[in-house]
Enzyme design. Structure first.
Site, mmCIF file in Angstrom:
data_model
loop_
_atom_site.group_PDB
_atom_site.id
_atom_site.type_symbol
_atom_site.label_atom_id
_atom_site.label_comp_id
_atom_site.label_asym_id
_atom_site.label_seq_id
_atom_site.Cartn_x
_atom_site.Cartn_y
_atom_site.Cartn_z
ATOM 1 N N ASP A 141 0.825 -1.209 0.000
ATOM 2 C CA ASP A 141 0.000 0.000 0.000
ATOM 3 C C ASP A 141 0.859 1.260 0.000
ATOM 4 O O ASP A 141 0.449 2.295 0.526
ATOM 5 C CB ASP A 141 -0.938 -0.006 1.216
ATOM 6 C CG ASP A 141 -2.028 1.044 1.094
ATOM 7 O OD1 ASP A 141 -2.550 1.491 2.143
ATOM 8 O OD2 ASP A 141 -2.353 1.452 -0.050
ATOM 9 N N LYS A 144 2.561 3.455 -5.780
ATOM 10 C CA LYS A 144 2.094 2.368 -6.652
ATOM 11 C C LYS A 144 3.156 1.863 -7.623
ATOM 12 O O LYS A 144 3.180 0.682 -7.943
ATOM 13 C CB LYS A 144 0.819 2.801 -7.393
ATOM 14 C CG LYS A 144 -0.256 3.351 -6.451
ATOM 15 C CD LYS A 144 -0.456 2.492 -5.216
ATOM 16 C CE LYS A 144 -1.103 3.271 -4.074
ATOM 17 N NZ LYS A 144 -1.076 2.527 -2.783
ATOM 18 N N ASP A 169 -3.356 -3.040 -2.344
ATOM 19 C CA ASP A 169 -4.412 -2.037 -2.373
ATOM 20 C C ASP A 169 -4.306 -1.234 -3.674
ATOM 21 O O ASP A 169 -3.259 -1.188 -4.316
ATOM 22 C CB ASP A 169 -4.277 -1.085 -1.168
ATOM 23 C CG ASP A 169 -5.489 -0.166 -1.029
ATOM 24 O OD1 ASP A 169 -5.332 0.920 -0.446
ATOM 25 O OD2 ASP A 169 -6.589 -0.526 -1.511
ATOM 26 N N ASN A 170 -5.391 -0.599 -4.080
ATOM 27 C CA ASN A 170 -5.401 0.386 -5.168
ATOM 28 C C ASN A 170 -5.048 -0.142 -6.540
ATOM 29 O O ASN A 170 -4.454 0.572 -7.355
ATOM 30 C CB ASN A 170 -4.450 1.552 -4.845
ATOM 31 C CG ASN A 170 -4.653 2.100 -3.474
ATOM 32 O OD1 ASN A 170 -3.780 1.997 -2.627
ATOM 33 N ND2 ASN A 170 -5.818 2.660 -3.228
ATOM 34 N N GLU A 199 -11.277 4.341 -0.897
ATOM 35 C CA GLU A 199 -11.676 4.680 0.472
ATOM 36 C C GLU A 199 -12.515 5.960 0.534
ATOM 37 O O GLU A 199 -12.197 6.958 -0.094
ATOM 38 C CB GLU A 199 -10.446 4.835 1.394
ATOM 39 C CG GLU A 199 -9.335 5.705 0.883
ATOM 40 C CD GLU A 199 -8.268 4.931 0.117
ATOM 41 O OE1 GLU A 199 -8.561 3.849 -0.424
ATOM 42 O OE2 GLU A 199 -7.144 5.414 0.040
HETATM 43 C C1 LIG Z 1 -1.428 5.134 1.142
HETATM 44 S S1 LIG Z 1 -0.287 5.506 2.398
HETATM 45 C C2 LIG Z 1 -0.377 4.058 3.473
HETATM 46 C C3 LIG Z 1 -1.756 3.889 4.073
HETATM 47 C C4 LIG Z 1 -1.849 2.785 5.135
HETATM 48 N N1 LIG Z 1 -1.392 1.478 4.600
HETATM 49 C C5 LIG Z 1 -3.292 2.655 5.631
HETATM 50 O O1 LIG Z 1 -4.080 2.010 4.910
HETATM 51 O O2 LIG Z 1 -3.605 3.210 6.703
HETATM 52 C C6 LIG Z 1 1.254 5.235 1.566
HETATM 53 C C7 LIG Z 1 2.456 5.440 2.460
HETATM 54 O O3 LIG Z 1 3.597 4.795 1.929
HETATM 55 C C8 LIG Z 1 4.750 5.582 2.176
HETATM 56 N N2 LIG Z 1 5.742 5.145 1.187
HETATM 57 C C9 LIG Z 1 5.679 5.323 -0.152
HETATM 58 N N3 LIG Z 1 6.710 4.705 -0.756
HETATM 59 C C10 LIG Z 1 7.446 4.100 0.232
HETATM 60 C C11 LIG Z 1 8.619 3.300 0.251
HETATM 61 N N4 LIG Z 1 9.248 2.979 -0.888
HETATM 62 N N5 LIG Z 1 9.099 2.862 1.439
HETATM 63 C C12 LIG Z 1 8.448 3.175 2.590
HETATM 64 N N6 LIG Z 1 7.322 3.922 2.652
HETATM 65 C C13 LIG Z 1 6.834 4.386 1.471
HETATM 66 C C14 LIG Z 1 4.270 7.012 2.050
HETATM 67 O O4 LIG Z 1 5.097 7.913 2.758
HETATM 68 C C15 LIG Z 1 2.855 6.922 2.636
HETATM 69 O O5 LIG Z 1 2.834 7.225 4.013
HETATM 70 O O1 LIG Z 2 -1.528 7.699 -4.599
HETATM 71 C C1 LIG Z 2 -2.480 8.055 -3.932
HETATM 72 C C2 LIG Z 2 -2.927 9.444 -3.980
HETATM 73 C C3 LIG Z 2 -2.773 10.149 -5.170
HETATM 74 C C4 LIG Z 2 -3.179 11.456 -5.231
HETATM 75 C C5 LIG Z 2 -3.725 12.074 -4.108
HETATM 76 C C6 LIG Z 2 -3.866 11.381 -2.939
HETATM 77 C C7 LIG Z 2 -3.465 10.052 -2.862
HETATM 78 C C8 LIG Z 2 -3.252 7.057 -3.103
HETATM 79 C C9 LIG Z 2 -4.640 7.033 -3.168
HETATM 80 C C10 LIG Z 2 -5.359 6.063 -2.478
HETATM 81 C C11 LIG Z 2 -4.672 5.086 -1.756
HETATM 82 O O2 LIG Z 2 -5.325 4.086 -1.077
HETATM 83 C C12 LIG Z 2 -3.270 5.089 -1.690
HETATM 84 O O3 LIG Z 2 -2.667 4.070 -1.022
HETATM 85 C C13 LIG Z 2 -2.550 6.115 -2.332
HETATM 86 N N1 LIG Z 2 -1.108 6.205 -2.171
HETATM 87 O O4 LIG Z 2 -0.592 7.341 -2.163
HETATM 88 O O5 LIG Z 2 -0.425 5.216 -1.949
HETATM 89 MG MG LIG Z 3 -4.027 2.537 -0.506
#
Ligand SMILES: C[S@@+](CC[C@H](N)C(=O)[O-])C[C@H]1O[C@@H](n2cnc3c(N)ncnc32)[C@H](O)[C@@H]1O
Ligand SMILES: O=C(c1ccccc1)c1ccc(O)c(O)c1[N+](=O)[O-]
Ligand SMILES: [Mg+2]
Length: 215
Positions: A141, A144, A169-170, A199
Site C-alpha cells: 500500500d 504504486k 491495495d489500489n 476509500e
Molecule cells: C497510502 S499511504 C499508506 C496507508 C496505510 N497502509 C493505511 O491504509 O492506513 C502510503 C504510504 O507509503 C509511504 N511510502 C511510499 N513509498 C514508500 C517506500 N518505498 N518505502 C516506505 N514507505 C513508502 C508514504 O510515505 C505513505 O505514508
Molecule cells: O496515490 C495516492 C494518492 C494520489 C493522489 C492524491 C492522494 C493520494 C493514493 C490514493 C489512495 C490510496 O489508497 C493510496 O494508497 C494512495 N497512495 O498514495 O499510496
Molecule cells: Mg491505498
C-alpha cells in the site's frame, strides 16, 4: 494551515478513541476521513476485505509497505494471535511519528515493528535484522510504482515462499497496471480481485490477492 492532516487524524483519535481499544481507533479515523477530511487510509470498506484475508491467512509474520498514520497497521495487528507481528515500513518521518502514537493509543505496540525507512533499502535486511524466514502475508500500500519492483526484490531475497499471500491495495485507483499484469500472468501466482471502492468514495477500486505457488 498550522497542523498537518496526519496530526489532525491523531487529534481525532485522541479525542474520540479509547486507549487500548483498537476498534475505537479505527472507527475514529474512518469517521474523521468520511466526514471531515479524506485521507489515503485503506478505509472501512476495503478494510473489511483486508480483515477477512488476515483472518483467513492467520499469519505469524506480516510485512506492510506504507504505514502513513497506522490505520491499516492497527486493522492488521488487532487480528494477530499472541506471538505474531506486523513489520511496517514508512519512509516519511513525520508520518512515522504520527503512526507510532496511533499504534500506541490502540495498545498494539507489542505486535507492531514500525521501521522508518524505504522499502528498497530495508527488504534486503529483513532476514538478518529481524530474523524473518519468509512472510506469510504482505500488504502492499505504498507508492504504486514500487509494487512490482518490491515484489521482485522480496522474491530475490527469498522472503516470499510457497503459500505467501500478497494483498495489494489500489490496483484500480490510482492503479498498478504493471504489478497487476505480473501477478495475473505469472504461473507462480494464483490471483483474485476483490472489487470495492476507493476509500470513503464511490469510485471503483479493489484489492488483488495473489498466493505464491512456489518455484
Ligand atoms: C497510502 S499511504 C499508506 C496507508 C496505510 N497502509 C493505511 O491504509 O492506513 C502510503 C504510504 O507509503 C509511504 N511510502 C511510499 N513509498 C514508500 C517506500 N518505498 N518505502 C516506505 N514507505 C513508502 C508514504 O510515505 C505513505 O505514508
Ligand atoms: O496515490 C495516492 C494518492 C494520489 C493522489 C492524491 C492522494 C493520494 C493514493 C490514493 C489512495 C490510496 O489508497 C493510496 O494508497 C494512495 N497512495 O498514495 O499510496
Ligand atoms: Mg491505498
Amino acid at each position: 494551515t498550522r497542523t498537518s492532516r496526519p496530526q489532525r487524524i491523531l487529534k481525532a483519535v485522541q479525542r474520540k478513541a479509547t486507549v487500548g481499544d483498537p476498534q475505537s481507533v479505527i472507527t475514529a479515523i474512518d469517521h474523521f476521513c468520511r466526514h471531515r477530511e479524506w485521507a489515503m487510509n485503506v478505509g472501512d470498506e476495503k478494510g473489511s476485505i483486508l480483515d477477512s484475508v488476515v483472518s483467513e491467512v492467520s499469519p505469524v509474520t506480516v510485512l506492510e509497505l506504507g504505514t502513513y498514520c497506522g490505520y491499516s497497521t492497527v486493522r492488521i495487528a488487532r487480528l494477530l494471535p499472541p506471538g505474531a507481528c506486523v513489520i511496517t515500513l514508512e519512509f516519511n518521518p513525520d508520518y512515522a511519528a504520527i503512526a507510532r502514537q496511533v499504534i500506541q493509543w490502540s495498545g498494539l505496540e507489542d505486535k507492531v515493528q514500525l521501521v522508518e525507512g524505504a522499502s528498497g533499502d530495508w527488504i534486503p535486511w529483513m532476514k538478518e535484522h529481524f530474523g524473518v524466514q519468509a512472510f506469510d502475508l504482505v500488504f502492499l500500500d505504498h507508492w504504486k510504482e514500487r509494487y512490482l519492483p518490491d515484489t521482485k526484490l522480496l522474491e530475490e531475497c527469498g522472503l516470499i515462499q510457497k503459500g505467501t499471500v500478497l494483498l495489494a491495495d489500489n490496483v484500480i485507483c490510482p492503479g498498478t497496471p504493471d504489478y497487476l499484469e505480473y501477478v495475473r500472468n505469472s504461473p507462480r501466482y494464483n490471483s483474485h480481485y476483490y472489487r470495492s471502492h476507493l476509500e470513503y468514495t464511490k469510485a471503483e477500486d479493489g484489492l488483488e490477492k495473489s498466493v505464491f505457488l512456489g518455484y
